[in-house]
Design an enzyme around this catalytic site. Structure first.
Site, mmCIF file in Angstrom:
data_model
loop_
_atom_site.group_PDB
_atom_site.id
_atom_site.type_symbol
_atom_site.label_atom_id
_atom_site.label_comp_id
_atom_site.label_asym_id
_atom_site.label_seq_id
_atom_site.Cartn_x
_atom_site.Cartn_y
_atom_site.Cartn_z
ATOM 1 C CG ASP A 1 -2.166 0.881 0.948
ATOM 2 O OD1 ASP A 1 -2.109 1.716 0.017
ATOM 3 O OD2 ASP A 1 -3.165 0.764 1.674
HETATM 4 C C1 NOJ Z 1 -3.985 3.902 0.052
HETATM 5 C C2 NOJ Z 1 -5.143 2.971 0.276
HETATM 6 O O1 NOJ Z 1 -5.026 2.354 1.531
HETATM 7 C C3 NOJ Z 1 -5.327 1.912 -0.792
HETATM 8 O O2 NOJ Z 1 -6.589 1.323 -0.606
HETATM 9 C C4 NOJ Z 1 -5.199 2.479 -2.153
HETATM 10 O O3 NOJ Z 1 -5.438 1.499 -3.134
HETATM 11 C C5 NOJ Z 1 -3.796 3.051 -2.295
HETATM 12 N N1 NOJ Z 1 -3.592 4.107 -1.308
HETATM 13 C C6 NOJ Z 1 -3.535 3.604 -3.690
HETATM 14 O O4 NOJ Z 1 -4.247 4.754 -3.901
#
Ligand code: NOJ
Length: 760
Positions: A289
């Site tokens: 993430d």
């Molecule tokens: C943070 C989020 O937790 C996740 O769900 C998301 O896909 C990513 N950023 C990318 O934007």
């Protein structure tokens, strides 16, 4: 005599190998392996590590913005993909740099958070799950894929399958609620909708199951907080949707920001390798993430990004996101701290995804601007309007106030009545808000030519000024009225006095839910509650259209407001869909997938609570029983609950024992006893009264959405097979125990039939 019938985990692996996505003919798999081996043979260590890097491509960030010279990095072969870059032309140009200007011309992956639609936006996932309509949810994912791939995207960071029992957590909006069985079914159809069984089709995109694992169980519902639970609980309550998505063939998995068993998910080998790959047979790649690898340092498990990168890659995390931590792996390999084979495995998995998507054959396959004609086409918008209406839950309808007739004078009041940018809901990164109608516009269209008059007043901002201070930044898109609260309320009361019926559009703002949107007070904001109380004093019929990205506390509203519809955030076509339900052109059929509490203090909270010592009966206080002194143990509106403008009757179920693979058939007759056509959701709940490990009183194990004309009946049957009775016992073994089982049916988890009882 064996006491337990154990389902061998090997069976799962067998199943997996039968999945069409993975069932590539061995010839094509051999061809892919040969192609990738030949390519990797030419790659330098730097280029291999480059494939493990996923920087932010556009200006849509979901963490602290990161700046880098991306084009130059692509030319040097230091980038494997980009995310949140929008538009086929722009993506084609970036792909061109990778393919024509880098040494080996390896195409890039283009990812995006296509969470509940692309430009045609569907209801937030929590809302969509309340439709219990698997075909419609799959179709929504399919449409999202068709639109996103027409605009250059080949990888979505969806489905989000985190189970949550906590309405304080803002990201509950992105998942399918509290139930692992329903969550697993939804995970499967979403993967199928995105990927189809032809990943190489140019309208298919790679799915990414997230957030692995247990993110929905953050303590206190506080975003990014610690998670701790027994394996017993994690496998019985949380893991099923991740596993189902993996077994449906999802090509990628995203690690979660939280910790599991004391180890951050990004560096958790047990999770990313032992469970995901060895136990479940996952063959795709794992992505971090946003800056998640660097967070190992925040977690205090590694003192540097270098060590964080080593821990992550060795745990089985293949691709970094929005950080440069993995760049340090080049040095780590040279110092002998990470093996080349480890880098090769990660690199190969990413290249395999590119190969399966057909990017080596045609890197521009998603970059044909002419395909954009499909984006927001009439057919897609119609599908979004239909599922938006299906996702709405009628919570209360005293005196059959609803549906409203299309005549007389209707006053529409509330801060969400004419609020365009709130319609789509959180995580709509590709949204083009100016194309979406406000509720006021949707209602006006529905009333056109009827002679009915629609009056409007905002009545209040979402919150009083003082309440909004400190979180002002997330309301950048909210248009705040500069008038005083008193002046706005006065105007609303004057408008309401002229009306026959008052419709209130109230609730939280779209960004009050979603990432980093934890709240402990999940009641209607004071500004709106005060306005609602003042409107109620007029003594006119009032309907509350409640916009929410989470389960909220509607205790006061349920006592005072005669009719309430939970609309969630219903997407780009939400305005028309709300009008469809409000005026009865569509009969509401949504059923809650997350129960609504009486009080926030009941969280964490689920219908699937375990048998305790000193059980409580009736939900009220009883000395020496498990209960609260000051609030019911029951929910205000239970899991599975939802009313209709018609009535349904469910007959007592009948059990017919079977021989062979099916243990028996449970059947019941459901009748539409009212005067309108309508749909409802018949739910099947299992109880295992005596088991080695403590089990919940009831667990959902089947459901069917049924549409019936007025007066029509249908016999519904569920075939009961041994796997439906299985659970993970305290030793962590998936087991079916012999003995008594009970099954109940109903239209919500509280009002259930008498049990049918059978022995295994
Ligand atoms: C943070 C989020 O937790 C996740 O769900 C998301 O896909 C990513 N950023 C990318 O934007």
């Amino acid at each position: 005599m064996t006491k337990h019938i154990t389902i061998l985990l090997a069976a799962a692996t067998l199943l997996l190998s039968c999945h069409p996505n993975l069932q590539k003919s061995s010839r094509s798999e051999r061809e892919m392996n040969r192609y990738i081996s030949a390519l990797m043979h030419k790659m330098t260590l730097e280029e291999k590590v480059g494939q493990l890097s996923l920087p932010v491509g556009g200006d849509i960030t979901t963490g602290e913005p990161r700046l880098s010279n991306t084009a130059e990095d692509i030319r040097s072969g230091h980038v494997g993909g980009l995310f949140n870059l929008k538009g086929a032309e722009q993506i084609r140009e970036v792909q061109r740099i990778a393919v024509e200007e880098s040494r080996l011309g390896i195409p890039l992956l283009f990812g995006m958070d296509v969470i509940h639609g692309y430009e045609t936006i569907f209801p937030i996932p929590l809302g969509m799950s309340c439709s219990w309509d698997m075909d419609a949810i799959e179709h929504a994912a399919r449409i999202a894929a068709i639109e996103a791939t027409a605009d250059g995207i080949c990888w979505t960071f969806s489905p989000m399958v985190d189970i949550s029992h906590d309405g304080r957590w803002g990201r509950i909006s992105e998942g399918s609620g509290e139930d692992p069985y329903l969550g697993a079914r939804i995970a499967e159809v979403m993967v199928r909708g995105y990927q189809t069984d032809q990943l190489a089709d140019s309208t298919s995109m790679l799915a990414c199951v997230k957030h692995f694992a247990l993110y929905g169980a953050v303590e206190g519902g506080r975003e990014y907080n610690f998670v701790d639970m027994s394996r017993y609980r994690m496998f019985n309550e949380y893991m099923a949707p991740y596993e189902a998505a993996v077994k449906a063939g999802a090509g990628s998995v995203m690690a979660a920001f939280n910790v599991v068993e004391g180890v951050p998910c990004h560096g958790n080998k047990w999770l990313l390798t032992d469970v995901l790959r060895e136990q479940w047979g996952f063959k795709g790649f794992v992505v971090a993430d946003y800056t998640g690898i660097e967070h190992l340092q925040d977690n205090g498990v590694t003192p540097s990004h270098e060590l964080a990168a080593i821990q992550a890659i060795q745990a089985g995390l293949d691709m970094d996101m929005a950080s440069s931590a993995y760049q340090t792996l080049i040095g780590a390999v040279r110092n002998g701290k990470v093996s080349v084979a480890t880098i090769d495995d990660a690199c190969r998995r990413i290249l395999e995804a590119k190969y399966k998507l057909g990017l080596f054959e045609d890197p521009y396959r998603y970059c044909h601007p002419a395909r954009r004609a499909v984006v927001r086409c009439a057919e897609h918008r119609e599908a979004a309007r239909k599922i938006a209406a299906e996702s709405m839950v009628l919570l209360k309808n005293e005196g059959n106030l609803l549906p409203l007739a299309k005549h007389g004078t209707i006053a529409l009041i509330g801060p969400l009545a004419d609020a365009r940018t709130h319609m789509a809901g959180t995580w709509s990164v590709a949204a083009v808000h100016e194309h979406y109608k406000t509720l006021r516009e949707g209602m006006a269209d529905a009333l056109q030519g009827t002679g009915a008059e629609l009056l409007y007043a905002k009545g209040s901002n979402l919150m009083y000024d003082a309440e909004q201070e400190g979180i002002i930044s997330i309301f950048g898109h909210d248009i705040r009225d500069s008038r005083s609260a008193g002046a706005m309320r006065e105007e609303a009361l004057n408008v309401a006095r002229k009306a026959d019926v008052i419709v209130c559009a109230m609730g939280e703002g779209s960004e009050s839910a979603g990432e980093c949107a934890s709240r402990v007070n999940i009641e209607l904001y004071d500004a709106q509650r005060d306005l609602l109380a003042a409107l109620l004093k007029l003594g006119k019929p009032i309907v509350l259209l409640h916009f929410a990205g989470r389960p909220t506390v509607l205790e006061w509203e349920s006592k005072h407001v005669p009719a309430i519809i939970e609309t969630w955030f219903s997407g780009s076509e939400g305005a028309d869909a709300i009008a469809d339900v409000l005026f009865g052109d569509i009969n509401p059929s949504g059923h809650l997938t997350t129960q609504l509490p009486h009080h926030v203090g009941q969280y964490p909270f689920s219908y699937r609570y375990y048998r305790t010592s000193r059980p409580n009966t009736g939900g009220t206080f009883g000395k020496y029983s498990t209960c609260y002194q000051d609030v019911s143990t029951y929910p205000l509106y239970p899991f599975g609950y939802g009313l209709s403008y018609t009535d349904f009757e469910v007959s007592e179920p009948v059990w017919t024992k079977q021989a062979g693979d099916t243990i028996g058939i449970i059947s019941t007759t459901i009748t539409n006893t009212g005067h309108r056509e309508g749909a409802t959701v018949l739910q099947l709940y299992l109880s295992d009264p005596f088991s080695e490990g403590v089990r919940p009183y009831i667990e959902l194990c089947g459901f069917e959405r049924i549409s019936l004309k007025a007066g029509e009946s249908q016999i519904v049957t569920f075939a009961i097979t041994p796997d439906m009775l299985a659970y993970y016992n305290p030793k962590g073994i998936k087991t079916i125990e012999p003995g008594e089982y009970q099954l109940r049916v109903g239209l919500n988890s509280r009002d259930l039939s008498k049990p049918v009882i059978f022995q295994l």
